[in-house]
Design an enzyme around this catalytic site. Sequence first.
Site, PDB file in Angstrom:
ATOM      1  CD  GLU A 177      -4.170   4.739   6.567  1.00  0.00           C
ATOM      2  OE1 GLU A 177      -5.071   5.583   6.732  1.00  0.00           O
ATOM      3  OE2 GLU A 177      -3.603   4.167   7.514  1.00  0.00           O
ATOM      4  CE  LYS A 219      -2.125   7.307   8.042  1.00  0.00           C
ATOM      5  NZ  LYS A 219      -2.878   8.164   8.967  1.00  0.00           N
TER       6      LYS A 219
HETATM    7  P1  13P Z   1      -1.606   4.674  13.397  1.00  0.00           P
HETATM    8  O1  13P Z   1      -0.432   5.615  13.221  1.00  0.00           O
HETATM    9  O2  13P Z   1      -1.983   4.456  14.827  1.00  0.00           O
HETATM   10  O3  13P Z   1      -1.451   3.418  12.589  1.00  0.00           O
HETATM   11  O4  13P Z   1      -2.868   5.440  12.808  1.00  0.00           O
HETATM   12  C1  13P Z   1      -2.740   6.061  11.604  1.00  0.00           C
HETATM   13  C2  13P Z   1      -4.017   6.013  10.884  1.00  0.00           C
HETATM   14  O5  13P Z   1      -4.587   7.029  10.576  1.00  0.00           O
HETATM   15  C3  13P Z   1      -4.579   4.708  10.528  1.00  0.00           C
HETATM   16  O6  13P Z   1      -5.603   4.872   9.599  1.00  0.00           O
END
Ligand code: 13P
Length: 341
Positions: A177, A219
């Site tokens: 991510e 992500k």
């Molecule tokens: P949000 O969808 O609220 O951005 O959270 C996703 C997430 O896991 C952030 O690390």
Amino acid sequence: MNQEILAATARALAATGKGILAADESGGTIKKRFDAIGAESTEQTRQAYRNMLFVTEGMEQHISGVIMFDETVRQSTADGTPFPAYLAARGVQPGIKVDRGAKPLAGHPGESVTEGLDGLRERLAEYATLGLTFAKWRAVITIGDGIPSAACIGSNAEALARYAALCQEAGIVPVVEPEVLLDGSHTMERCREVTGQTLAAVFAALAAHRVYLPGIILKPNMVVAGADCPDQPGSAEVARQTLELLSAQVPAEVPGIAFLSGGQTELQATANLQAMNAIADIGKPWRLTFSYGRALQQSALQSWSGNSEQLPAGQAAFLHRARMNGAATSGSYSEALETGS
Ligand code: 13P
């Protein structure tokens, strides 16, 4: 590394009609969410809230995996079944956030680097014995005056790649991510540029660290304008810009791209995912799905409000958002579906 198991888990996470529930808020973040609804954050209320989400009937039709926080993977349902085993029995992959948070990057005011690599191999080995099949590590990139720097992008990409390699060694699928934050007044073009630089650095680092791409989930953020930018594009534009960029940067071996919601409203996050899956003239070798935190939980939190009598209302709100986003993964979401008309 067992490539077959990794690839099978990653494919399951990105299965058609399903996406990931990010319920891995750290102690500080969940307190903020509970404060907003006037609920106290205690070990017991956190268990009650996560339990409400996880035992929701029918959620497994739309949710492929749940990301949890360390405290939650050691908690259980009312009958004493540990949450990871409970979710697995329902066909939902149990996952764990393993980073230790974004910390200020020395010498780079306003920028951060995510920490948590020290001892990660040992922590992952324990998580594997607890039955966790996937993990998450979030890197944070801020857009501002003269930032992000090359040092910020580079050190975050390197950490993501080292984390991903360690996960795969433990048989755990890494959710990679790199989040370019929505905060700021920057334009959509600037977001596209920075997201492109970030993804290029991340995939270069993943390649250098020999990460097996069929065994990861990416992500990313969507390409959007900063929250304070006066010029806000609609879903069709967000979808096109995001897909064009991903086509250029994300290798086809990656099985799934599960977006974060990053502060978008629930309806925006669903509409944007729908718009991407509805586009037919840009190739999509990967599955496009969701890994939403706030955009799956906001109404559920509000309906529940810490009140045990409101558990069914909280579950209904959560199930509705899960269904809507599930539909958006196959391009079959619509306003009529949203309102039930
Ligand atoms: P949000 O969808 O609220 O951005 O959270 C996703 C997430 O896991 C952030 O690390």
